[in-house]
Write an enzyme that holds these catalytic residues in place. Sequence first.
Site: not given
Ligand code: 3PG
Length: 224
Positions: A39, A43, A67, A125
């Site tokens: 993924e 961002r 995102t 999610k």
């Molecule tokens: C996401 O968007 O899924 C998170 O940024 C992933 O979470 P983590 O950086 O705490 O692993």
Amino acid sequence: MLEAIFTHQKIIPVITLDRVEDAVPLAEALSNGGLDVLEVTFRTEAAAAAIQAIRDQVPAVTVGAGTVTSPKILQAAETAGATFFVSPGATDGLLAAADPKSFLPGVATLSEMMRAFDAGFRVQKFFPAEALGGTRFLNSVSAPLPQLQFCATGGIHAGNLAAYLALPSVLAIGGSWMVPAGYIRAGKWDDITRLAKTACSLAVSAIGPGLDKTVQSKGSLSHE
Ligand code: 3PG
């Protein structure tokens, strides 16, 4: 299609790229470590071009967009060639515009889960998982909402992933721990491959071979 993706791979690397040129070597490094579903988050400015580069140049990899916080970003991610789409939340606009087969809405409360389910989204999610109470929260949700399945992300790492994957409602987990920004910046692709391999073997030991939640089934995923 989300079910097929998460059956194929139980751990989804959540990637944030500052430079488009890192996309292809990073995707290859993860794929060499056994993670071929990725993924790339919207961002940074590099997201769309990074998704396109991976899609065009690393055919073994299935690339999704993360995102995705608006229908406009959903459109940009589709245009870039992403196969699936992930959002930290779920607005009315996104629930109306997205396809439940390929879009993972973010949920943090039971009302959000029920609302997304009413809109047709059975796989969701759960984010930010650890901050919300982690596996204890998810365990409590399964009694009233047994029809839902989750990809849990946010604060998950090698030390706690097994507890998530052990839950029947958790199809997969996502995280960024195997793609540290410093490693990407320094081009430490072998180290990223090593972290990916460790993640895969932890998932195998968490789930066990031969169970329903098959880890790393052979062959690449269809992009259909
Ligand atoms: C996401 O968007 O899924 C998170 O940024 C992933 O979470 P983590 O950086 O705490 O692993």
